[in-house]
Scaffold this active site. Sequence first.
Site, PDB file in Angstrom:
ATOM      1  N   ASP A  96       0.621  -1.197  -0.046  1.00 36.11           N
ATOM      2  CA  ASP A  96      -0.107   0.145  -0.001  1.00 36.11           C
ATOM      3  C   ASP A  96       0.872   1.288   0.020  1.00 36.11           C
ATOM      4  OD1 ASP A  96      -1.867  -1.885   0.220  1.00 36.11           O
ATOM      5  OD2 ASP A  96      -2.595  -1.316   2.138  1.00 36.11           O
ATOM      6  N   LYS A 135      -6.715  -4.646  -2.867  1.00 34.23           N
ATOM      7  CA  LYS A 135      -7.204  -5.420  -1.891  1.00 34.23           C
ATOM      8  C   LYS A 135      -8.201  -4.427  -1.116  1.00 34.23           C
ATOM      9  CE  LYS A 135      -3.669  -4.378   1.512  1.00 34.23           C
ATOM     10  NZ  LYS A 135      -4.244  -3.566   2.388  1.00 34.23           N
ATOM     11  N   CYS A 180      -1.731  -2.790   7.820  1.00 35.15           N
ATOM     12  CA  CYS A 180      -1.961  -3.616   6.541  1.00 35.15           C
ATOM     13  C   CYS A 180      -0.582  -4.297   6.762  1.00 35.15           C
ATOM     14  CB  CYS A 180      -2.078  -2.715   5.541  1.00 35.15           C
ATOM     15  SG  CYS A 180      -3.991  -1.947   5.241  1.00 35.15           S
TER      16      CYS A 180
HETATM   17  C1  C5J Z   1      -3.074   0.475   5.755  1.00 32.96           C
HETATM   18  C2  C5J Z   1      -4.834   1.528   6.646  1.00 32.96           C
HETATM   19  N1  C5J Z   1      -2.413   0.283   4.548  1.00 32.96           N
HETATM   20  N2  C5J Z   1      -6.267   1.626   6.428  1.00 32.96           N
HETATM   21  N3  C5J Z   1      -4.284   0.956   5.527  1.00 32.96           N
HETATM   22  O1  C5J Z   1      -2.328   0.241   6.574  1.00 32.96           O
HETATM   23  O2  C5J Z   1      -4.386   1.857   7.722  1.00 32.96           O
END
Ligand code: C5J
Length: 222
Positions: free
Chosen positions: A24, A129, A162
Amino acid sequence: MGEIKAEPFAFPVKHDQLALIVIDMQRDFAEPGGFGASLGNDVSRISRIVPDVKRLIQGFRYAGLPVIHTMECHRPDLSDLPPAKRNRGNPVLRIGDEGPMGRILVAGEPGTAILPELAPVDGEVVIEKPGKGAFYATGLGEVLQHKGIKQLVFAGVTTEVCVQTTMREANDRGYECLLAEEATESYFPEFKAAAIAMIRAQGAIVGWTAHVDDILESIAHA
Ligand code: C5J
């Protein structure tokens, strides 16, 4: 079989079964006007790790080892966004709302894209995702199986959300997991430190952690 210097002990690496997974590294988490900023976070912490993530990606590419990217995002009709996710927190902009970089965390919008410095190249797998874990509702498991991958090096954001969720999912599925310390970040330094500590506690209960230089040194001999 070689070893990568790691904590809590050396990682027994099999280069022919190793891949890098970059979680991400999207504009929505790293730039002003994105989702991370709308939740009130200091996004400059995320952009600071870009050079280390880039070094790692380049090292894997140079060694001919797979690089897999993930992107947290939702379908434009938001049919894969449960209310339990959309309604959480108190953001200025919620997932699906129109922001300065397009609709927040929606597939295909400019803000959802991976940072240009870390953009995937032809042939690299990109997993979209809808959840925090990259195995949930995606084809990641099949991709790894098809490539014969059994060991994963992790980079990306955020460490305790994540990245850690995906490491736990991977560990439960039988993958050996190694987190690259300088190539992951959180909006909360204390959460990054705690996630690293809990991943490698109890004899690497979730996985190992290592420095980017030590990972690069190992794969240079792959
Ligand atoms: C990640 C999030 N990538 N919603 N997403 O950690 O915090």
